[in-house]
Design a protein around this motif. Structure first.
Motif, short mmCIF file in Angstrom:
data_model
loop_
_atom_site.label_atom_id
_atom_site.label_comp_id
_atom_site.label_asym_id
_atom_site.label_seq_id
_atom_site.Cartn_x
_atom_site.Cartn_y
_atom_site.Cartn_z
N LEU A 142 -3.89 26.61 73.09
CA LEU A 142 -4.28 26.65 72.08
C LEU A 142 -4.24 28.37 71.55
O LEU A 142 -3.75 28.50 70.00
N GLU A 143 -4.87 28.65 72.48
CA GLU A 143 -5.08 30.57 72.05
C GLU A 143 -3.57 31.08 71.48
O GLU A 143 -3.58 31.73 70.65
N LYS A 144 -2.38 30.92 72.75
CA LYS A 144 -1.44 31.34 72.71
C LYS A 144 -0.68 30.85 71.33
O LYS A 144 0.11 31.42 70.85
N GLY A 145 -1.04 29.22 71.49
CA GLY A 145 0.25 29.13 69.87
C GLY A 145 -0.85 29.83 68.57
O GLY A 145 0.28 29.83 67.47
N MET A 146 -1.90 29.99 68.61
CA MET A 146 -2.46 30.44 67.46
C MET A 146 -2.09 31.88 66.89
O MET A 146 -1.81 32.18 66.15
N GLU A 147 -1.57 32.67 67.98
CA GLU A 147 -0.52 33.82 68.02
C GLU A 147 0.52 33.73 67.34
O GLU A 147 1.12 34.74 66.73
N HIS A 148 0.79 32.38 67.73
CA HIS A 148 2.65 32.26 66.45
C HIS A 148 2.45 31.76 65.35
O HIS A 148 3.39 32.06 64.94
N LEU A 149 0.63 30.74 65.46
CA LEU A 149 1.23 29.68 64.17
C LEU A 149 1.40 30.66 63.21
O LEU A 149 1.62 30.80 61.69
N PRO A 150 -0.07 32.40 62.96
CA PRO A 150 0.48 32.59 61.00
C PRO A 150 1.62 32.92 60.97
O PRO A 150 1.99 32.36 59.62
N ASP A 151 2.78 33.09 61.49
CA ASP A 151 4.19 33.80 61.54
C ASP A 151 5.31 32.64 61.42
O ASP A 151 5.84 32.62 60.17
N ASP A 152 4.63 31.70 61.48
CA ASP A 152 5.65 30.17 61.05
C ASP A 152 4.90 29.52 59.88
O ASP A 152 5.45 29.24 59.55
N ILE A 153 3.32 29.49 59.92
CA ILE A 153 2.84 29.42 58.04
C ILE A 153 2.97 30.34 57.37
O ILE A 153 4.50 29.90 56.24
N HIS A 154 3.25 31.52 57.37
CA HIS A 154 4.52 32.02 56.60
C HIS A 154 5.83 31.81 56.60
O HIS A 154 6.15 31.80 55.28
N ALA A 155 6.44 31.24 58.12
CA ALA A 155 7.95 31.37 57.37
C ALA A 155 7.95 30.10 56.25
O ALA A 155 9.04 30.42 55.61
N ILE A 156 7.07 29.09 57.17
CA ILE A 156 7.11 27.88 56.20
C ILE A 156 6.26 28.15 54.76
O ILE A 156 7.42 27.23 53.68
N ASP A 157 5.86 28.50 54.93
CA ASP A 157 5.25 29.29 53.27
C ASP A 157 6.53 29.92 52.68
O ASP A 157 6.91 29.24 50.90
N SER A 158 7.34 30.75 52.93
CA SER A 158 8.59 31.30 52.16
C SER A 158 9.11 29.61 52.46
O SER A 158 10.08 30.39 51.52
N LEU A 159 9.71 29.55 53.26
CA LEU A 159 11.40 28.44 53.01
C LEU A 159 10.30 26.69 52.09
O LEU A 159 11.03 26.94 50.74
N ALA A 160 9.14 27.04 51.26
CA ALA A 160 8.61 25.89 50.59
C ALA A 160 8.39 26.86 49.82
O ALA A 160 9.15 25.81 48.93
N ASN A 161 8.23 28.18 49.33
CA ASN A 161 8.60 28.53 48.04
C ASN A 161 10.72 28.64 46.93
O ASN A 161 10.31 28.24 46.72
N MET A 162 11.21 28.74 48.34
CA MET A 162 12.69 28.70 48.07
C MET A 162 12.64 27.32 47.84
O MET A 162 13.67 27.49 46.73
N GLN A 163 12.29 27.04 48.68
CA GLN A 163 12.38 25.01 48.53
C GLN A 163 12.01 24.39 46.61
O GLN A 163 13.07 24.10 46.12
#
Length: 466
Positions: A142-163
């Motif tokens: 989980l700690e390892k996954g947390m390292e990449h989760l913020p970037d993924d959240i940011h990417a998804i948020d950007s995609l959501a804004n684009m949508q």
């Protein structure tokens, strides 16, 4: 008991939880500020002893001693809860099925298990770990996954804004198209209403002229009828006189200017009935067709007025640039017409439009008639008929189509922005197929191919002009 009493003294009797921002009334009872404020707004009495609370007492200072004790009690409660969870959650939790301590974690089923569960048939062949080891391993993942989760959240948020932007764009585009459709239909309605009014007015004018002519004829007939009836009365009266002298005197006094021959001349021969003659010409029998032809003159945009240009002497282009014919070729060259050829330009008997298309939307129609071979479309993407099958062909694939009837006229619609090419049975304005290709290289020209033939095909390929 002391601890329980201590907690009871720090509990608000309204919300039944430890004080938050405690205040005390003059009667000595304490409450959370928010709780007592809401209570006093309804009734000016202490919720516990029912003592009336004066209005000037409604501004209550915070009891800092109670506040400090309440915060310490809350902190102690948190520590106690945490300790209880750690002990009961690991070492004291029991298996609901076997009532044994849960000491293992089944990685296969992702659930806690006891020793008896491990040896049972339900978990046969499963992989187990001790709870602490499994927790440590999962925590590490989980700690390892947390390292990449913020970037993924940011990417998804950007995609959501684009949508969201795309949704807004499609809504705006839909509204624009709705307005455009309404405007264009209103223009056609206005044209039709205007022509309807003009044709009706023409009919009214012809009716008025015909009725006026008939009315004049009828008035002349009524006058002649009245005069004849009056003459009939006079003649009857004269004939009733027996005395010859009186008879002649009476008749000559009444009709001293006309001889009997003039009076008895049939007047019906001088009168003619004006027969019904009301015609609007073709608007009477072919109104819709003629009005449709008239509408073509005001419809914008219309089909493209394409002119053709041949690439070699084997192709004959008509003087007006609309029709395409080929000369006979040997059977050897005809072998190049193998089914499934996918590239425009494989055959010599082809032509292109003079104009090229790089942006915008275009539509044109081609009369294929009864030709046994033709290809229509744009450079590298076309609809092909070989006498038996209809095929959509582009640079990467071949798709066979089925037609219920053999079309005599093919419509082609090109959308440069989306790189889509659509084909229509233009006689019925029925959509046949749409191909979308990112391989379409702009600008493109309209493409026409009539293939090889040992016998001269008298049916030309003709671009329709409206």
């Amino acid at each position: 008991m002391a601890s329980a009493s201590y907690m009871e003294d720090l509990t608000c009797s309204i919300c039944l939880t430890i004080f938050t921002d405690p205040v005390s009334l003059l009667c000595g009872h304490s409450f959370c500020r928010e709780c007592i404020t809401n209570s006093l707004s309804i009734k000016d009495k202490c919720p516990q002893c029912r003592t009336t609370v004066p209005k000037e007492e409604k501004y209550l200072p915070t009891s800092h001693i109670l506040k400090s004790l309440a915060e310490k009690a809350k902190e102690a409660e948190k520590i106690k809860t945490k300790q209880r969870d750690e002990t009961t959650g690991v070492s004291e939790s029991l298996c609901p099925e076997h009532e044994e301590k849960l000491k293992l974690f089944c990685e296969t089923d992702q659930q806690l298990a006891c020793v008896i569960c491990r040896d049972g048939e339900k978990h046969d062949g499963h992989k187990f770990k001790p709870i602490r080891e499994a927790a440590t391993s999962l925590r590490r993942e989980l700690e390892k996954g947390m390292e990449h989760l913020p970037d993924d959240i940011h990417a998804i948020d950007s995609l959501a804004n684009m949508q969201r932007e795309e949704i807004t764009k499609i809504q705006v585009m839909s509204q624009q198209l709705m307005t455009q459709i309404s405007t264009q239909f209103e223009e056609m309605h206005q044209f039709l209403r205007q022509r309807e009014e003009e044709i009706k007015n023409e009919l009214k004018e012809k009716k008025t002229e015909a009725v006026e002519e008939m009315t004049e004829k009828l008035q002349a007939m009524d006058l002649a009828l009245s005069e004849s009836r009056e003459l009939q009365v006079k003649m009857t009266a004269a004939l009733e006189i027996c005395n010859s002298v009186k008879f002649l005197q009476s008749w000559t006094e009444v009709n001293n200017m006309l001889t009997p021959e003039c009076l008895f001349r049939p007047r019906a021969n001088d009168l003619q009935v004006a027969h019904t003659s009301l015609s609007l010409g073709p608007y009477e029998s072919h109104l819709q067709f003629f009005v449709w032809k008239e509408m073509l003159q005001v419809v914008k945009p219309r089909a493209e007025l394409l002119s053709l240009r041949g690439k070699n002497t084997d192709v004959t282009v008509s003087d007006d640039g609309r029709s395409l014919l080929c000369t006979p070729k040997s059977s050897q060259s005809q072998s190049g017409l193998s089914f499934g050829s996918t590239r425009a330009g494989d055959f010599t008997n082809h032509a292109f439009s003079v104009s090229e298309f790089s942006s915008g939307q275009y539509y044109w129609e081609t009369e294929v008639g009864l030709r046994n071979y033709w290809e229509l479309g744009v450079t590298g993407h076309f609809l092909k008929y070989d006498g038996q099958k209809y095929v959509i062909s582009n640079q990467s694939s071949v798709t066979e189509l089925t037609f219920t009837d053999r079309p005599r006229k093919i419509g082609v619609y090109l959308n440069c922005s989306s790189k889509e090419l659509s084909f229509y049975d233009a006689d019925k304005m029925k959509h046949v197929h749409t191909l979308s290709s990112s391989l379409m290289s702009l600008p493109v020209s309209a493409y026409f191919n009539i293939g090889h033939s040992e016998d001269i095909d008298r049916n030309p390929l003709t671009v329709c002009w409206y």
